[in-house]
Design a protein around this motif. Structure first.
Motif, PDB file in Angstrom:
ATOM      1  N   GLY A 277     -11.011   4.092  22.080  1.00  0.00           N
ATOM      2  CA  GLY A 277     -11.079   4.506  20.622  1.00  0.00           C
ATOM      3  C   GLY A 277     -11.689   3.510  20.014  1.00  0.00           C
ATOM      4  N   SER A 278     -12.003   2.193  20.359  1.00  0.00           N
ATOM      5  CA  SER A 278     -12.118   1.146  19.325  1.00  0.00           C
ATOM      6  C   SER A 278     -13.380   1.233  18.622  1.00  0.00           C
ATOM      7  N   ALA A 380      -1.891  -7.189  14.273  1.00  0.00           N
ATOM      8  CA  ALA A 380      -1.384  -6.043  13.440  1.00  0.00           C
ATOM      9  C   ALA A 380      -2.352  -4.906  12.968  1.00  0.00           C
ATOM     10  N   THR A 381      -3.535  -5.777  12.382  1.00  0.00           N
ATOM     11  CA  THR A 381      -4.390  -4.674  11.789  1.00  0.00           C
ATOM     12  C   THR A 381      -5.060  -3.942  13.324  1.00  0.00           C
ATOM     13  N   THR A 382      -5.528  -4.744  13.963  1.00  0.00           N
ATOM     14  CA  THR A 382      -5.890  -4.033  15.446  1.00  0.00           C
ATOM     15  C   THR A 382      -4.941  -2.803  15.679  1.00  0.00           C
ATOM     16  N   MET A 383      -3.709  -2.919  15.779  1.00  0.00           N
ATOM     17  CA  MET A 383      -2.832  -2.020  16.198  1.00  0.00           C
ATOM     18  C   MET A 383      -2.709  -0.802  15.604  1.00  0.00           C
ATOM     19  N   ALA A 384      -2.911  -1.106  14.058  1.00  0.00           N
ATOM     20  CA  ALA A 384      -2.826   0.037  13.177  1.00  0.00           C
ATOM     21  C   ALA A 384      -4.000   0.866  13.294  1.00  0.00           C
ATOM     22  N   ILE A 385      -5.116   0.210  13.359  1.00  0.00           N
ATOM     23  CA  ILE A 385      -6.189   0.941  13.255  1.00  0.00           C
ATOM     24  C   ILE A 385      -6.433   1.836  14.668  1.00  0.00           C
ATOM     25  N   ALA A 386      -6.186   1.313  15.801  1.00  0.00           N
ATOM     26  CA  ALA A 386      -6.153   1.802  16.991  1.00  0.00           C
ATOM     27  C   ALA A 386      -5.115   3.029  16.664  1.00  0.00           C
ATOM     28  N   ALA A 388      -3.940   4.889  14.300  1.00  0.00           N
ATOM     29  CA  ALA A 388      -4.491   5.746  13.521  1.00  0.00           C
ATOM     30  C   ALA A 388      -5.328   6.923  14.041  1.00  0.00           C
ATOM     31  N   ALA A 389      -6.139   6.329  15.153  1.00  0.00           N
ATOM     32  CA  ALA A 389      -6.960   7.508  15.797  1.00  0.00           C
ATOM     33  C   ALA A 389      -6.046   8.788  16.124  1.00  0.00           C
ATOM     34  N   LEU A 390      -4.935   8.615  16.403  1.00  0.00           N
ATOM     35  CA  LEU A 390      -3.897   9.795  16.813  1.00  0.00           C
ATOM     36  C   LEU A 390      -3.679  10.569  15.709  1.00  0.00           C
ATOM     37  N   LEU A 391      -4.083  10.207  14.531  1.00  0.00           N
ATOM     38  CA  LEU A 391      -3.711  11.085  13.245  1.00  0.00           C
ATOM     39  C   LEU A 391      -4.776  11.933  12.745  1.00  0.00           C
ATOM     40  N   GLY A 392      -6.005  11.539  13.340  1.00  0.00           N
ATOM     41  CA  GLY A 392      -7.037  12.528  12.793  1.00  0.00           C
ATOM     42  C   GLY A 392      -8.252  11.356  12.170  1.00  0.00           C
ATOM     43  N   GLY A 393      -9.107  11.878  11.275  1.00  0.00           N
ATOM     44  CA  GLY A 393     -10.047  11.162  10.854  1.00  0.00           C
ATOM     45  C   GLY A 393      -9.791  10.022   9.793  1.00  0.00           C
ATOM     46  N   GLY A 394     -10.624   9.555   9.066  1.00  0.00           N
ATOM     47  CA  GLY A 394     -10.217   8.464   8.143  1.00  0.00           C
ATOM     48  C   GLY A 394     -10.117   6.999   8.802  1.00  0.00           C
ATOM     49  N   GLY A 395      -9.641   6.211   8.025  1.00  0.00           N
ATOM     50  CA  GLY A 395      -9.313   4.802   8.405  1.00  0.00           C
ATOM     51  C   GLY A 395      -8.105   4.315   8.025  1.00  0.00           C
ATOM     52  N   VAL A 396      -8.056   3.100   7.922  1.00  0.00           N
ATOM     53  CA  VAL A 396      -6.736   2.281   7.511  1.00  0.00           C
ATOM     54  C   VAL A 396      -6.968   1.468   6.156  1.00  0.00           C
ATOM     55  N   GLN A 397      -6.149   1.435   5.341  1.00  0.00           N
ATOM     56  CA  GLN A 397      -6.130   0.506   4.059  1.00  0.00           C
ATOM     57  C   GLN A 397      -4.712  -0.103   4.096  1.00  0.00           C
ATOM     58  N   SER A 398      -4.910  -1.422   3.669  1.00  0.00           N
ATOM     59  CA  SER A 398      -3.600  -2.297   3.648  1.00  0.00           C
ATOM     60  C   SER A 398      -3.448  -2.563   2.095  1.00  0.00           C
ATOM     61  N   CYS A 399      -2.257  -3.471   2.002  1.00  0.00           N
ATOM     62  CA  CYS A 399      -2.224  -3.887   0.479  1.00  0.00           C
ATOM     63  C   CYS A 399      -0.966  -4.913   0.621  1.00  0.00           C
ATOM     64  N   ARG A 400      -1.039  -6.047  -0.023  1.00  0.00           N
ATOM     65  CA  ARG A 400      -0.106  -7.023  -0.098  1.00  0.00           C
ATOM     66  C   ARG A 400       1.182  -6.481  -0.714  1.00  0.00           C
ATOM     67  N   VAL A 401       2.465  -6.607  -0.354  1.00  0.00           N
ATOM     68  CA  VAL A 401       3.734  -6.393  -1.044  1.00  0.00           C
ATOM     69  C   VAL A 401       4.753  -7.859  -0.974  1.00  0.00           C
ATOM     70  N   ASN A 402       5.642  -7.629  -1.714  1.00  0.00           N
ATOM     71  CA  ASN A 402       6.795  -8.659  -2.050  1.00  0.00           C
ATOM     72  C   ASN A 402       6.152  -9.998  -2.332  1.00  0.00           C
ATOM     73  N   ASP A 403       5.531 -10.077  -3.274  1.00  0.00           N
ATOM     74  CA  ASP A 403       4.802 -11.283  -3.614  1.00  0.00           C
ATOM     75  C   ASP A 403       3.826 -11.981  -2.367  1.00  0.00           C
ATOM     76  N   GLY A 404       3.129 -11.178  -1.869  1.00  0.00           N
ATOM     77  CA  GLY A 404       2.441 -11.621  -0.681  1.00  0.00           C
ATOM     78  C   GLY A 404       3.060 -11.878   0.557  1.00  0.00           C
TER      79      GLY A 404
END
Length: 495
Positions: A277-278, A380-386, A388-404
């Protein structure tokens, strides 16, 4: 102090404020409740003080509540005294808690008495704690009767069984050894299975060792894998690696040997799943990136929304988090601060179930140490994107937390997002990009993308060709080693 009706209303309002996170208002109302005669107000004030690290104030409030008659507060005061080394005071407060019918105080009193050698009296309090609902009390009775296999094994079995029936994994685990000592191997295995289901970290390992010794390697592998995934058991990881090496399966041997202390690559199961699904995942990701852009992200896990650049997207699933300090990934369902009941986490059950059903450890294990990867954050990003394919359409977004120090990952499945379409020219670029991520599965990358878009696929050893329902055609040639050699794209010819 007896409870006064005037204290009930401020107590309930104080608890509501506490649940809502307004601790200042909660403290004001709980003080009011206590002053009006509700001892629970002082008890909860003790917990608020303890949560902010003020142990002295917490004990002062619990003492006031205990003196007003709350046995659970007497337990807290006793526990504080025990931690401070004042066992005489601890016993006094635990007895007071036990007299009030609180199981925690009754249990701890039994433990304190046992530790000083008063075993018979301790067992009496363990029985009382059991009657009050404590599974740990039954565990302790089982342990005392067991006496490391030298005691009354029938009584030990009875008490361990009772504790296990109330969900005590340690009791179920020990029950397995008692039954083994009694010559009941089938009962022993049943108890260890129960312990494993209750989350005991050593039960799955014992089952794996049993089946390996019995010559059933497939079953042994299943239990060893579970032991490594759920408990990070290094001993199980080593034995699992040895089993795979004896089978000539070095990739799996290396993966499982590395699992407890830092992976350097994905499992073969994940690679096969993700590679198929990549290319489609990259296409969805590109569309989402264009829609969101490089802007600040806000999220609401209850409403399942993600807001970026003034635009709110719906259908958000909180996937998990990555620690930039430890290079570890934590699925949101395994994060104690969220949990599977949170609306934005609940859809992740599909990912976990897929991992368990298809034996994909990266999707089934709650926490993964990615520190062995050359770029753990990208892994980790590759794993999350892969996933997410099980959850339907769309893609993945990320954001930094805890002061980066960490990153949160979200999947977005908003119907308003543009839908990916099959374009032969862009298809070849997408497949080449995905093939770089999964270089050992390039043929699977190509076939998976073409199948995702409903293409009619024709394959030979050298070529994979796909024709879309709209007539677009992609042809990919491969080397004998399965690497992409050449691509072409255009319109399918008639005939």
């Amino acid at each position: 102090m007896t409870e006064h009706p005037a204290g009930v209303e401020p107590y309930e309002r104080g608890m509501e404020a506490k649940r809502g996170g307004d601790l200042a208002e909660a403290e004001r109302l709980l003080r009011q409740a206590f002053e009006a005669g509700h001892p629970g107000g002082a008890h909860e004030l003790g917990h608020i003080a303890a949560e902010r690290g003020d142990d002295g104030e917490a004990l002062a409030w619990w003492r006031r509540a205990a003196e007003a008659g709350l046995p659970e507060s007497a337990f807290e005061v006793g526990y504080g005294a025990e931690r401070a080394g004042d066992l005489e005071a601890a016993e006094r407060w635990y007895r007071r808690s036990a007299e009030g019918g609180f199981s925690g105080g009754t249990l701890n009193l039994g433990i304190l008495l046992e530790n000083r050698g008063d075993v018979e009296e301790a067992m009496g309090f363990f029985r009382r704690a059991w009657d009050l609902g404590s599974d740990k009390a039954a565990f302790n009775l089982g342990r005392l009767y067991d006496d490391d296999g030298k005691g009354d094994l029938d009584a030990a079995e009875t008490w361990y069984t009772r504790a296990a029936e109330r969900g005590n994994g340690g009791a179920a685990f020990n029950l397995g050894f008692v039954r083994q000592d009694k010559g009941d191997p089938a009962g022993s295995l049943q108890a260890w299975r129960q312990a494993a289901d209750l989350g005991h970290p050593k039960a799955a390992y014992c089952l794996g060792a049993h089946f390996e010794q019995a010559g059933d390697q497939d079953t042994a592998i299943g239990w060893f894998r579970r032991s490594v995934q759920e408990a990070g058991a290094e001993q199980a990881a080593r034995r699992l690696g040895d089993l795979y090496r004896r089978r000539g399966d070095e990739p799996r041997a290396r993966f499982w040997t590395e699992f407890p202390n830092g992976l350097s690559g994905y499992s073969p199961e994940f690679t096969m799943f993700a590679s198929a699904g990549s290319a489609a995942a990259i296409q969805r990701q590109n569309l989402l990136n264009e829609a969101v852009g490089e802007v600040h992200i806000a999220f609401d896990v209850d409403a399942r929304t993600l807001t970026a650049g003034g635009r709110t997207f719906h259908g958000m699933t909180f996937l998990g988090s990555f620690s930039h300090l430890s290079d570890t990934w934590l699925w949101a369902w395994a994060n104690p601060h969220f949990g599977e009941s949170v609306p934005a986490v609940a859809p992740l059950a599909a990912v976990r179930e897929h991992g368990e059903r298809h034996a994909v450890p990266e999707l089934a294990a709650g926490r993964l140490d990615l520190s062995g990867f050359p770029e753990p954050h990208q892994a980790a990003t590759t794993m999350a994107i892969a996933a997410a394919a099980l959850l339907g359409g769309g893609g993945v977004q990320s954001c930094r937390v805890n002061d980066g120090k960490g990153s949160f990952y979200f999947h977005v499945d908003d119907p308003a997002l543009p839908k990916p379409e099959f374009d032969p020219l862009s298809a070849t670029r997408l497949m080449m990009t995905a093939a770089e991520v999964f270089p050992t599965e390039q043929r699977r990358v190509v076939s998976g993308y073409l199948a995702h878009h409903g293409c009619r696929i024709r394959e030979s050893e050298e070529v994979v060709e796909g024709i879309s329902p709209q007539g677009g055609q992609v042809t990919v040639a491969f080397t004998p080693d399965g690497l992409i050699k050449a691509t072409s794209a255009g319109r399918a010819t008639a005939g």
